[in-house]
Design a protein around this motif. Structure first.
Motif, short mmCIF file in Angstrom:
data_model
loop_
_atom_site.label_atom_id
_atom_site.label_comp_id
_atom_site.label_asym_id
_atom_site.label_seq_id
_atom_site.Cartn_x
_atom_site.Cartn_y
_atom_site.Cartn_z
N SER A 1 -10.87 31.93 -13.62
CA SER A 1 -11.04 33.12 -12.62
C SER A 1 -10.46 32.78 -11.17
CB SER A 1 -12.60 33.55 -12.48
OG SER A 1 -12.77 33.93 -13.68
N PHE A 2 -10.14 33.67 -10.49
CA PHE A 2 -9.82 33.61 -9.02
C PHE A 2 -9.98 34.93 -8.45
CE2 PHE A 2 -5.98 35.07 -11.42
CZ PHE A 2 -5.46 36.01 -10.64
N VAL A 3 -10.10 34.76 -6.92
CA VAL A 3 -10.71 36.00 -6.05
C VAL A 3 -9.55 36.51 -5.22
CG1 VAL A 3 -12.20 36.37 -3.94
CG2 VAL A 3 -12.95 34.82 -5.70
N LEU A 4 -9.64 37.97 -5.37
CA LEU A 4 -8.58 38.56 -4.52
C LEU A 4 -9.42 39.17 -3.41
CD1 LEU A 4 -6.48 40.74 -7.21
CD2 LEU A 4 -5.97 38.54 -6.12
N SER A 5 -8.82 38.79 -2.24
CA SER A 5 -9.63 39.24 -0.79
C SER A 5 -9.28 40.35 -0.34
CB SER A 5 -9.51 38.15 0.05
OG SER A 5 -8.10 37.83 0.17
N ASP A 6 -8.21 40.98 -1.12
CA ASP A 6 -7.84 42.28 -0.42
C ASP A 6 -7.08 42.85 -1.65
OD1 ASP A 6 -6.79 44.36 0.91
OD2 ASP A 6 -5.27 43.24 1.83
N LYS A 7 -7.09 44.15 -1.60
CA LYS A 7 -6.59 45.03 -2.71
C LYS A 7 -5.17 44.74 -3.01
CE LYS A 7 -5.08 49.16 -0.10
NZ LYS A 7 -5.50 50.82 0.14
N VAL A 8 -4.47 44.76 -4.27
CA VAL A 8 -3.14 44.48 -4.41
C VAL A 8 -2.25 45.73 -5.03
CG1 VAL A 8 -1.68 42.89 -6.29
CG2 VAL A 8 -3.82 42.14 -5.18
N ASN A 9 -0.94 45.88 -4.69
CA ASN A 9 -0.16 46.93 -5.27
C ASN A 9 1.27 46.61 -5.31
OD1 ASN A 9 0.94 46.64 -2.68
ND2 ASN A 9 0.00 48.60 -1.90
N SER A 10 1.57 45.11 -5.48
CA SER A 10 2.94 44.53 -5.61
C SER A 10 2.80 43.31 -6.32
CB SER A 10 3.99 44.57 -4.73
OG SER A 10 3.44 43.84 -3.59
N VAL A 11 3.54 42.80 -7.30
CA VAL A 11 3.45 41.49 -7.95
C VAL A 11 4.95 40.77 -7.73
CG1 VAL A 11 3.90 42.31 -9.97
CG2 VAL A 11 2.87 40.19 -9.96
N PHE A 12 4.89 39.50 -7.64
CA PHE A 12 6.09 38.92 -7.60
C PHE A 12 6.05 37.69 -8.63
CE2 PHE A 12 8.96 35.47 -6.27
CZ PHE A 12 10.20 36.31 -5.84
N PHE A 13 6.89 37.64 -9.67
CA PHE A 13 6.85 36.76 -10.35
C PHE A 13 7.97 35.63 -10.33
CE2 PHE A 13 5.14 40.13 -12.87
CZ PHE A 13 3.87 39.40 -13.49
N GLY A 14 8.00 34.62 -11.27
CA GLY A 14 9.04 33.60 -11.17
C GLY A 14 10.45 33.99 -11.85
N GLN A 15 11.37 33.10 -12.34
CA GLN A 15 12.55 33.58 -12.65
C GLN A 15 12.41 34.19 -14.17
OE1 GLN A 15 15.16 30.35 -12.60
NE2 GLN A 15 15.41 30.16 -10.44
N ILE A 16 12.52 35.60 -14.25
CA ILE A 16 12.47 36.23 -15.69
C ILE A 16 13.50 36.64 -16.32
CG2 ILE A 16 11.08 37.97 -16.91
CD1 ILE A 16 9.21 36.25 -15.38
N ALA A 17 13.97 35.99 -17.49
CA ALA A 17 15.53 36.48 -18.15
C ALA A 17 15.02 38.16 -18.72
CB ALA A 17 15.67 35.57 -19.35
N ALA B 1 -3.25 50.79 -7.00
CA ALA B 1 -3.48 49.63 -6.35
C ALA B 1 -4.87 48.96 -7.07
CB ALA B 1 -4.13 49.86 -5.08
N ILE B 2 -4.57 47.63 -7.23
CA ILE B 2 -5.89 47.01 -7.79
C ILE B 2 -7.07 46.53 -6.72
CG2 ILE B 2 -6.40 44.91 -9.19
CD1 ILE B 2 -3.57 44.79 -10.46
N PRO B 3 -8.13 46.84 -7.16
CA PRO B 3 -9.13 46.52 -5.83
C PRO B 3 -9.57 45.06 -5.75
CG PRO B 3 -10.07 47.48 -7.92
CD PRO B 3 -8.74 47.60 -8.38
N ARG B 4 -10.00 44.64 -4.76
CA ARG B 4 -10.39 43.47 -4.63
C ARG B 4 -11.49 43.02 -5.31
NH1 ARG B 4 -12.53 42.89 1.36
NH2 ARG B 4 -10.51 44.53 1.62
N GLY B 5 -11.82 41.79 -5.87
CA GLY B 5 -12.76 41.19 -6.75
C GLY B 5 -12.34 39.94 -7.28
N LYS B 6 -13.02 39.64 -8.32
CA LYS B 6 -12.76 38.29 -9.26
C LYS B 6 -11.81 38.77 -10.51
CE LYS B 6 -15.22 33.76 -10.08
NZ LYS B 6 -16.45 33.46 -10.09
N TYR B 7 -10.66 37.91 -10.75
CA TYR B 7 -9.93 38.20 -11.80
C TYR B 7 -9.52 36.96 -12.48
CZ TYR B 7 -9.48 42.91 -9.90
OH TYR B 7 -9.75 44.24 -9.34
N TYR B 8 -8.82 37.32 -13.87
CA TYR B 8 -8.14 36.11 -14.45
C TYR B 8 -6.91 36.85 -15.13
CZ TYR B 8 -10.89 37.86 -18.69
OH TYR B 8 -11.18 38.54 -19.83
N VAL B 9 -6.09 35.96 -15.62
CA VAL B 9 -4.82 36.48 -16.30
C VAL B 9 -4.86 36.00 -17.64
CG1 VAL B 9 -2.49 36.13 -16.41
CG2 VAL B 9 -3.47 36.19 -14.15
#
Length: 702
Positions: A559-575, A609-617
């Motif tokens: 788990s990790f904490v998002l201190s702010d809401k999230v509305n965009s994501v950036f990944f590594g190199q995706i084929a 948007a994803i609200p702030r809180g505790k998440y895992y992937v």
């Protein structure tokens, strides 16, 4: 006579280079890939108007009694130290690109893991700073400080502040009263403090440089032979260590050799001993780092090293301002070093021919503008975040830097102005002695750095950091020499008339800027705030060294904490062909709500948007083998940004998923209320300073 003429020639060239920087800082902007970067910068009207305001403030300060000056000095110093502490508590910079490679490899070495990234084969210039950080991390581990991410900003701040105080002490002995100006300007020089959260070679190099300058001054002030030897040892040692961890400091070493060679204070034998000792010390440090690298199991591969010509050729790309360019950076990278150098040399000749004499001069101006036009280097600070202490949206970081950049610029211009004055004054007075030698050393160091990047090397605003101590010193000398009546002016010009003219001009320029840029700054632009960063993209690693995702697997993170809401994501190199085989889900640890994120190359805006809180992937892979996608990273260490990864319920030590979560929205660059307030405050300051100086000059006239 020949020595003095040579020295004066260098001083004249140095004064010209500082004048060029002054003009560039006052009137030009950096261009990135042919596009002039005018936002978030205020116009030339504000720069000049605010610069006049700072000069009026200095003249007003000079009228104060010594006791009042002393009180104000200590108040200002306390405020600046408080500002440092607030900055380091409020901001952090996640590890990316070079800093991530260096710090990750340093952690590996400190923990006995000698598996070097391929990156260091390509860029062996970063091996020494990696070994240096590894040595520091070993010491920190030994004393029980294993959370280096928290420790290194404070460590860099302590080292920087120690060097600045030492600098002030040495310069105060050079000339009484000079130290207070040096320490005030040093602590006020925002770029130095800003880079304590940047774990690379910048702060160490600048601190070592400052210590070297200080010890050179002290070595020439003391009459005690043993003290002289100790100070010279520290001078040569600190500068040589600086060169070892940041190679472009060799320019400063050359400037010191020139200073000693052309000085009249040394006998020929003394010059020979000092210069040979300096070169020998530098050679010892470089050899020592090579031995340390060998003991750390680093084996260079000459054929895969980045050739010097790559940086030179890239700096003369007509389509850029000489900054790093992705296509240029990897051009002919598949060739062996010698063949690649030959190909790059051929392209460089073609580029110079294409530019022509006039184009070459214009390109040099573009390079200088890119590197020196903005006093606050920000190129490597794009992903700075608020720490958990600050309860504000992450996108507001950009607004903070926009305001700080514009407020710092007038101080930067004034410092360049007084640096010009100091060097030209030294040239005009034609004096000898330690003071003149220190001016010469500082001036030639600036000249060498400017010419090196204007003529040869790629440009980056951060590469200007080594000249900052010299600009601080030269400007402090100029301000300290400012008499109570200000600079000498012709008798036929009334000081009151000059005051009225300068004040009126400042008011007009500030008003023009406020009106002309109102629409530009009121427009909404996209502002990205980095909320969470996991791992880093090891872009330089070959396919066989990349950590590939296995088919038919389920990966999960802690788990990790998002201190702010999230509305965009950036990944590594995706084929592209493998995007549909990956299901990347963000799960709220408390509510269990799942959000499937689209797996694509680069940045992706989320529909909601994803609200702030505790998440895992949760990451689920399909049936097909994943051969190209770069979404996993084996850091080889446990203490790195991002949650640890589990595969089918089993923890994989050192493994990280590569992704960034951001909060992006369209807002004005600077809030309009703040924009108006900044201009009103500057106008009020001008009126206050004008009235105060007018009263003082009237009293003196009567």
């Amino acid at each position: 006579m020949i020595l003095k003429k040579t020295q004066n020639s260098f001083l004249l060239l140095s004064a010209f280079s500082l004048f060029v920087l002054l003009m560039v800082a006052s009137f030009l902007y950096p261009e990135n890939n042919g596009t002039r970067l005018t936002a978030p910068f205020f116009s030339r009207f504000f720069r000049v108007g605010a610069t006049l305001t700072v000069i009026l403030g200095l003249l007003s300060f000079k009228q104060l009694t010594d006791r009042t000056k002393k009180i104000l000095f200590y108040i200002l110093l306390l405020l600046l130290i408080g500002g440092q502490l607030c900055f380091i508590l409020a901001f952090q910079r996640p590890l990316h690109t070079d800093t991530a490679y260096v710090i990750t490899m340093s952690e590996r070495l400190a923990n006995g893991n000698f598996d070097w990234f391929h990156y260091f084969t390509i860029y062996p210039n970063n091996v020494n700073i990696t070994i240096f950080w590894a040595f520091i991390f070993k010491i920190l581990n030994f004393v029980g400080l294993s959370n280096h991410e928290i420790v290194y900003p404070w460590l860099q701040l302590i080292i920087l502040d120690f060097s600045l105080i030492f600098f002030a002490n040495a310069t105060n002995k050079l000339k009484a009263g000079l130290g207070k100006y040096v320490v005030t300007l040093s602590f006020a020089y925002a770029p130095l403090v800003m880079y304590v959260i940047f774990p690379y070679n910048d702060i160490f190099a600048v601190s070592l440089l400052i210590i070297g300058i200080s010890c050179f001054i002290l070595a020439n002030l003391t009459s005690n032979f043993m003290q002289q030897i100790i100070y010279y040892i520290v001078t040569f040692g600190s500068l040589s260590l600086g060169v070892a961890i940041r190679q472009n400091l060799v320019i400063i070493l050359i400037a010191l050799v020139l200073t000693i060679s052309l000085s009249k204070r040394y006998l020929p034998l003394q010059k020979l001993i000092l210069i040979v000792s300096l070169i020998a010390t530098c050679a010892v440090f470089i050899l020592g780092f090579r031995i340390a690298a060998s003991h750390s199991d680093f084996h260079p591969n000459v054929n895969q090293e980045t050739p010097t010509m790559r940086y030179v050729n890239m700096s003369w790309n007509p389509g850029t301002s000489g900054e790093i360019d992705v296509n240029d950076a990897w051009h002919w990278s598949e060739l062996p070093k010698a063949e690649r150098s030959k190909a790059l040399s051929h392209e460089l000749k073609h580029r110079l021919k294409e530019l022509g004499p006039i184009g070459i001069v214009k390109h040099m101006v573009k390079k200088i503008a890119y590197m020196f036009s903005i006093g606050l280097p920000y190129q490597d600070m794009e992903d700075v975040q608020f720490t958990s202490i600050v309860k504000m949206p992450q996108w507001k970081v950009k607004k903070f830097y926009a305001v700080l950049t514009n407020l710092f610029q007038p101080l930067y211009i004034v410092m360049l102005l007084f640096s010009c004055y100091t060097v030209f004054n030294n040239f005009k007075n034609n004096k000898h002695g330690l003071y003149s030698d220190v001016v010469f050393f500082a001036a030639v160091s600036v000249l060498g750095t400017v010419m090196f990047h204007a003529l040869l090397w790629e440009v980056r605003d951060r590469y200007a950091l080594p000249i900052f101590p010299f600009v601080i010193l030269l400007s402090a000398m100029g301000i300290a020499s400012l008499k109570k009546d200000g600079l000498a002016i012709p008798n036929f010009i009334s000081k009151i008339t000059l005051l009225h003219t300068a004040s009126a001009l400042a008011v007009v320029l500030i008003v023009i800027n406020g009106v002309s840029q109102f629409n530009q700054f009121s427009k909404s632009v996209r502002q990205d705030g980095l909320v969470y960063s996991s791992g880093f993209l090891p872009y330089a690693e070959p396919t066989e060294k990349r950590q590939l995702i296995e088919p038919n697997q389920q990966y999960q993170t802690d788990s990790f904490v998002l201190s702010d809401k999230v509305n965009s994501v950036f990944f590594g190199q995706i084929a592209t062909k493998e995007m549909t085989d990956l299901v990347f889900t963000l799960v709220n640890s408390k509510t269990g709500v799942q959000t499937i994120l689209p797996v694509k190359n680069g940045g992706v805006d989320l529909p909601q948007a994803i609200p702030r809180g505790k998440y895992y992937v949760n990451l689920i892979t399909g049936n097909s083998p994943v051969e190209s996608t770069f979404l996993l990273e084996q850091s080889g260490i446990s203490s790195l940004q991002g949650p640890q990864v589990l595969k089918d319920g089993r923890r994989i030590p050192g493994m990280r998923l590569i992704f960034d979560l951001k909060n992006s929205l369209r807002v004005s660059i600077i809030p309009m209320k703040l924009y108006i307030l900044l201009h009103v405050v500057v106008l009020l300051i001008i009126l206050f300073l004008w009235h105060r100086l007018y009263v003082i000059y009237q009293i003196k006239n009567n």
